[in-house]
Design an enzyme around this catalytic site. Structure first.
Site, PDB file in Angstrom:
ATOM      1  N   SER A 187      30.960  17.318  -8.435  1.00 23.20           N
ATOM      2  CA  SER A 187      30.172  16.648  -7.580  1.00 23.20           C
ATOM      3  C   SER A 187      28.540  16.392  -8.283  1.00 23.20           C
ATOM      4  O   SER A 187      28.029  15.340  -8.257  1.00 23.20           O
ATOM      5  CB  SER A 187      29.713  17.131  -6.299  1.00 23.20           C
ATOM      6  OG  SER A 187      30.920  17.348  -5.563  1.00 23.20           O
TER       7      SER A 187
ATOM      8  N   HIS B  71      24.492  18.917  -6.587  1.00 21.28           N
ATOM      9  CA  HIS B  71      23.908  17.702  -6.315  1.00 21.28           C
ATOM     10  C   HIS B  71      22.729  17.271  -6.635  1.00 21.28           C
ATOM     11  O   HIS B  71      22.718  16.310  -7.473  1.00 21.28           O
ATOM     12  CB  HIS B  71      24.317  17.451  -4.618  1.00 21.28           C
ATOM     13  CG  HIS B  71      25.757  17.657  -4.261  1.00 21.28           C
ATOM     14  ND1 HIS B  71      26.284  17.046  -3.045  1.00 21.28           N
ATOM     15  CD2 HIS B  71      26.860  18.204  -4.883  1.00 21.28           C
ATOM     16  CE1 HIS B  71      27.622  17.352  -3.081  1.00 21.28           C
ATOM     17  NE2 HIS B  71      27.802  18.147  -4.333  1.00 21.28           N
TER      18      HIS B  71
END
Length: 292
Positions: free
Chosen positions: A196, A242
């Protein structure tokens, strides 16, 4: 009777510039020099002489590049496909064939509050490989599926404009920066994995690309905001990876897409080096804090 010399006023053919004993009615279509059959080299129009052919071969061929310096290639999504293939292969191994791989590759770090013993990334440089390997590791089908789908949607766009090498650097730097921020924030006890962070880096670079190309930013910003809302609202998602990947992707994208043409390669390489240095600094700071 043999006539040794042409009669005055008679027409004679020019002689080859390389073979003076050969008369010829053919000349080089580039330079105009007369050439005999031994010196004629077929060309798209007429014939060329050896000097013109060798001179053209010696001239450097200009390589076609993208707007940001990458080489134009037939398959503008090759690196994206390779990255997806690697992630899927590692998923199959870790989830079904060798489940111990998850323990060996995940971003793991722990420091015992009782003894101070460190394990994982906190244990030192021989465990820092986890910062990278964790970005290729998934153990749940939905996790790898959603990540690879996002990479397939966004990756080729950035890869085509940056080129394969620059896109690979962007992806890896973003993934490493995401891992480093995870470790910096929660190095005493963390277990994290997934691509991610790297994919958020691609998101960030896409926003920079749209800005540089003066394309509407609304759809990209909406996508990033939507994913950030999920990041902070769904339990079990590591927001640090993230955010770290997103910031790294934006900064690396700016350095690559706004580099001055005269020093483009130098500025782009310098951007990657600076991002790696920042990642390394985060790891050093947290390791020093944990181990004293």
């Amino acid at each position: 009777m043999v006539q040794d010399e042409a009669a005055p006023g008679a027409y004679t053919l020019p002689r080859c510039y390389r073979h003076s004993d050969q008369e010829t009615g053919v000349s080089c279509s580039r330079c105009g020099r007369p050439i005999c059959p031994q010196c004629m080299i077929d060309a798209s129009v007429g014939f060329h002489c050896p000097e013109c052919v060798s001179g053209a071969a010696a001239q450097p061929t200009r390589v076609a590049t993208t707007r940001f310096g990458g080489r134009l290639t037939g398959d503008g999504a090759l690196v994206t496909k390779i990255l997806i293939g690697i992630n899927l292969a590692v998923f199959v191994v870790a989830a079904y064939l060798d489940k111990s791989l998850a323990d060996q590759w995940e971003l793991y770090s722990y420091v015992s509050p009782q003894t101070g013993a460190a394990s994982g990334v906190a244990a030192g440089p021989d465990q820092w490989y986890r910062l990278l390997t964790a970005t290729f590791l998934h153990v749940q089908l939905f996790h790898v599926g959603s990540n690879m789908l996002a990479l397939w949607w966004m990756g080729p766009t950035v890869e085509r404009v940056l080129g394969r090498l620059r896109f690979t650097a962007l992806y890896l730097v973003s993934g490493l920066a995401g891992s480093a921020l995870v470790y910096l924030v929660a190095g005493a006890g963390v277990a994290s994995l997934g691509a991610s962070g790297a994919i958020f880096g691609v998101f960030g670079a896409t926003a920079v690309l749209f800005r540089a190309a003066r394309q509407p930013l609304g759809p990209v910003i909406a996508l990033i905001v939507f994913n950030l809302v999920i990041t902070f609202s769904v339990p079990g998602i590591d927001w640090r990876a993230h955010v770290g990947g997103l910031v790294a992707g934006v900064l690396t994208g700016i350095g690559m897409m706004h580099a001055p043409r005269a020093n483009r390669n130098l500025v782009q390489a310098g951007t990657v080096v600076l991002m790696l240095a920042a990642t390394f600094a985060m790891v050093l700071v947290e390791t020093a804090r944990l181990t004293g």
